[in-house]
Design a protein around this motif. Structure first.
Motif, PDB file in Angstrom:
ATOM      1  N   PRO A   1      -9.118   3.947  -6.261  1.00 53.16           N
ATOM      2  CA  PRO A   1      -7.974   4.862  -6.126  1.00 53.16           C
ATOM      3  C   PRO A   1      -7.934   5.598  -4.782  1.00 53.16           C
ATOM      4  O   PRO A   1      -6.869   6.034  -4.361  1.00 53.16           O
ATOM      5  CB  PRO A   1      -8.160   5.843  -7.299  1.00 53.16           C
ATOM      6  CG  PRO A   1      -9.545   5.639  -7.792  1.00 53.16           C
ATOM      7  CD  PRO A   1      -9.963   4.258  -7.426  1.00 53.16           C
ATOM      8  N   GLU A   2      -9.078   5.683  -4.111  1.00 52.72           N
ATOM      9  CA  GLU A   2      -9.067   6.309  -2.774  1.00 52.72           C
ATOM     10  C   GLU A   2      -8.259   5.487  -1.785  1.00 52.72           C
ATOM     11  O   GLU A   2      -7.866   5.983  -0.735  1.00 52.72           O
ATOM     12  CB  GLU A   2     -10.500   6.473  -2.252  1.00 52.72           C
ATOM     13  CG  GLU A   2     -11.273   7.549  -2.989  1.00 52.72           C
ATOM     14  CD  GLU A   2     -12.721   7.634  -2.513  1.00 52.72           C
ATOM     15  OE1 GLU A   2     -13.020   7.133  -1.415  1.00 52.72           O
ATOM     16  OE2 GLU A   2     -13.530   8.192  -3.273  1.00 52.72           O
ATOM     17  N   CYS A   3      -8.035   4.222  -2.103  1.00 53.53           N
ATOM     18  CA  CYS A   3      -7.282   3.339  -1.204  1.00 53.53           C
ATOM     19  C   CYS A   3      -5.836   3.165  -1.680  1.00 53.53           C
ATOM     20  O   CYS A   3      -5.162   2.218  -1.279  1.00 53.53           O
ATOM     21  CB  CYS A   3      -7.961   1.982  -1.105  1.00 53.53           C
ATOM     22  SG  CYS A   3      -9.591   2.034  -0.365  1.00 53.53           S
ATOM     23  N   ARG A   4      -5.346   4.075  -2.528  1.00 52.22           N
ATOM     24  CA  ARG A   4      -4.019   3.902  -3.116  1.00 52.22           C
ATOM     25  C   ARG A   4      -2.913   3.760  -2.068  1.00 52.22           C
ATOM     26  O   ARG A   4      -2.013   2.930  -2.194  1.00 52.22           O
ATOM     27  CB  ARG A   4      -3.708   5.083  -4.050  1.00 52.22           C
ATOM     28  CG  ARG A   4      -2.340   5.008  -4.722  1.00 52.22           C
ATOM     29  CD  ARG A   4      -2.243   3.753  -5.593  1.00 52.22           C
ATOM     30  NE  ARG A   4      -0.880   3.464  -5.996  1.00 52.22           N
ATOM     31  CZ  ARG A   4      -0.368   3.758  -7.202  1.00 52.22           C
ATOM     32  NH1 ARG A   4      -1.126   4.328  -8.112  1.00 52.22           N
ATOM     33  NH2 ARG A   4       0.874   3.448  -7.486  1.00 52.22           N
ATOM     34  N   ALA A   5      -2.992   4.558  -1.000  1.00 56.61           N
ATOM     35  CA  ALA A   5      -1.942   4.477   0.025  1.00 56.61           C
ATOM     36  C   ALA A   5      -1.974   3.118   0.724  1.00 56.61           C
ATOM     37  O   ALA A   5      -0.924   2.512   0.978  1.00 56.61           O
ATOM     38  CB  ALA A   5      -2.107   5.607   1.043  1.00 56.61           C
ATOM     39  N   LEU A   6      -3.177   2.623   1.022  1.00 53.39           N
ATOM     40  CA  LEU A   6      -3.309   1.299   1.647  1.00 53.39           C
ATOM     41  C   LEU A   6      -2.773   0.218   0.707  1.00 53.39           C
ATOM     42  O   LEU A   6      -2.103  -0.724   1.138  1.00 53.39           O
ATOM     43  CB  LEU A   6      -4.778   1.010   1.965  1.00 53.39           C
ATOM     44  CG  LEU A   6      -5.406   1.769   3.134  1.00 53.39           C
ATOM     45  CD1 LEU A   6      -6.927   1.597   3.122  1.00 53.39           C
ATOM     46  CD2 LEU A   6      -4.823   1.282   4.463  1.00 53.39           C
ATOM     47  N   TYR A   7      -3.071   0.384  -0.581  1.00 54.91           N
ATOM     48  CA  TYR A   7      -2.601  -0.584  -1.582  1.00 54.91           C
ATOM     49  C   TYR A   7      -1.071  -0.611  -1.633  1.00 54.91           C
ATOM     50  O   TYR A   7      -0.454  -1.681  -1.591  1.00 54.91           O
ATOM     51  CB  TYR A   7      -3.176  -0.233  -2.960  1.00 54.91           C
ATOM     52  CG  TYR A   7      -2.526  -1.006  -4.077  1.00 54.91           C
ATOM     53  CD1 TYR A   7      -2.913  -2.308  -4.354  1.00 54.91           C
ATOM     54  CD2 TYR A   7      -1.502  -0.437  -4.833  1.00 54.91           C
ATOM     55  CE1 TYR A   7      -2.302  -3.033  -5.365  1.00 54.91           C
ATOM     56  CE2 TYR A   7      -0.884  -1.156  -5.851  1.00 54.91           C
ATOM     57  CZ  TYR A   7      -1.287  -2.451  -6.104  1.00 54.91           C
ATOM     58  OH  TYR A   7      -0.662  -3.164  -7.101  1.00 54.91           O
ATOM     59  N   ASP A   8      -0.475   0.592  -1.720  1.00 57.70           N
ATOM     60  CA  ASP A   8       0.987   0.662  -1.825  1.00 57.70           C
ATOM     61  C   ASP A   8       1.654  -0.021  -0.633  1.00 57.70           C
ATOM     62  O   ASP A   8       2.643  -0.740  -0.780  1.00 57.70           O
ATOM     63  CB  ASP A   8       1.449   2.125  -1.913  1.00 57.70           C
ATOM     64  CG  ASP A   8       1.136   2.742  -3.271  1.00 57.70           C
ATOM     65  OD1 ASP A   8       0.896   1.982  -4.233  1.00 57.70           O
ATOM     66  OD2 ASP A   8       1.122   3.984  -3.366  1.00 57.70           O
TER      67      ASP A   8
END
Ligand code: MG
Length: 387
Positions: free
Chosen positions: A59-66
């Motif tokens: 979840p710490e990478c949520r922005a990268l994922y989006d």
């Protein structure tokens, strides 16, 4: 029977994966202009047998994922665990309420798995098996060794290099995963420990796991490019002044050029040519003359923006060529400075930048010295996936 099967793919992308370099987890690093994870998702979504794809993330990478999956229509990502095994189990549990017939567990780092690998996995379920896994035979000889000396041989005939996606009947792998001890490296290990029958299906070297920095270069080298060429044209009218801007260079002259920006017809024509290679409209769409921000603006930023758009599509600029059409000022003395400036703006070698000049033999508006015209060509290569 097979048409009716629901086949769901879980892509595991929760790892930190910094070993490949680049400052972000490797699944978010770009290959040919797109994050590795996006390649992986598009591959699986694009396979006709696969009815759904979900991704397990940190979840710490949520922005990268989006950003990586923007526009692909995926549902909410699943929050992974501390290990790959925990992350896969989280992905499986998310399917438990409405389990698909078959679940594929795939590593984002094996982003370039060919369709044939998945075809073979699906076909394996025609036989009475609980799962199937792509693998390649071990062709190099294997030896045991310690302290710099060989100490024995290993029979390689029965050894396989396993890949992903690994496919299972969902209830079977879910039960096996729930019961598994920690420390399993993949789903085949868990399935075998639970006594499941797993078929070996053909793997493919193109499904290699992107791990080290050199693997990114290998993935780039596998990308297929197609060539695009486009032209641009621009005119600006002479007015009062003591210089003109042409191809990013201030050229002394007994007139200026009239325009909303700095009226650099050469850079404007070239900007349109680059935008043309990706069919991204024209300079007026991106920098409207009605926008006060661009009043008197230096045109190098227009050109740099077009180059950024090409590169965001994974494009490589091969060559640009500008022709300036005017009686005066003389272009020749400034030609090399213009080439150097355009090369700087585009981040190209100067051998890929051509600037030419011609008159119109005193004919027409350029011949009457009412203004300057410029035309340009740009050729780029775009990765096939951006079509
Ligand atoms: Mg213009």
């Amino acid at each position: 029977m097979r048409q009716a099967m629901r086949i769901h793919a879980i892509i595991v992308a929760a790892g930190a994966g910094l070993r490949a370099g680049g400052g972000v987890p490797k699944q978010y690093r770009a290959v040919a202009g797109q994050p590795l994870l996006r390649h992986a998702v598009k591959r699986l979504l694009g396979h006709p047998a696969i009815t759904g794809v979900s991704v397990v993330i940190n979840p710490e990478c949520r922005a990268l994922y989006d950003e990586a999956v923007a526009g692909l229509g995926l549902s909410e990502p699943i929050v992974g665990g501390a290990t790959r095994q925990e992350s896969v189990l989280a992905g499986l549990e998310a399917l438990a309420a409405d389990p698909p017939d078959i679940v594929l567990v795939h590593d984002a780092a094996r982003a370039f798995v060919p369709d044939a690998v998945i075809d073979a996995l699906v076909a394996a379920f025609d036989d009475d098996v609980d799962g199937a896994c792509p693998a390649l035979p071990q062709v190099d000889s294997l030896r045991r060794g310690e302290d710099g000396r060989f100490s024995g041989s290993v029979v390689r005939d029965s050894l396989w290099r396993v890949q992903t996606p690994q496919a299972f009947r969902t209830p079977a792998i879910l039960a096996a995963h729930r019961a598994a001890a920690s420390g399993a490296t993949d789903e085949v290990a868990i399935a075998l420990a639970a006594g499941l029958r797993v078929a070996i299906t053909p793997g493919d070297e193109r499904a290699f796991k992107v791990t080290e920095p050199a693997d990114f270069a290998k993935a780039e080298a596998m990308t297929t490019y197609s060539s695009r060429a486009a032209s641009g044209f621009d005119v600006h009218k002479f007015g009062p002044g003591d210089h003109v801007w042409l191809c990013g260079i201030k050229v002394p002259h007994d007139h200026g050029l009239i325009g909303h920006s700095d009226a650099d017809a050469g850079l404007h024509a070239l900007t349109d040519a680059l935008l043309g290679t990706i069919a991204a409209g024209d300079i007026g769409d991106h920098f409207p003359p009605s926008d006060e921000r661009w009043r008197g603006a230096a045109s190098d930023q227009f050109l740099a923006h077009a180059a950024t758009l090409v590169r965001e599509r994974g494009g490589l600029i091969d060559h640009v060529d500008v022709t300036l059409i005017c009686e005066r000022p003389k272009v020749g003395p400034h030609r090399d400075a213009m080439r150097t400036r355009i090369a700087e703006i585009l981040g190209l070698g100067i051998d890929r930048v051509s600037v030419k000049a011609t008159t119109t033999e005193k004919l027409g508006f350029t011949g009457r010295q009412e203004g300057i015209a410029a035309q340009a060509m740009a050729s780029v290569r775009l990765p096939e996936h951006s079509a």
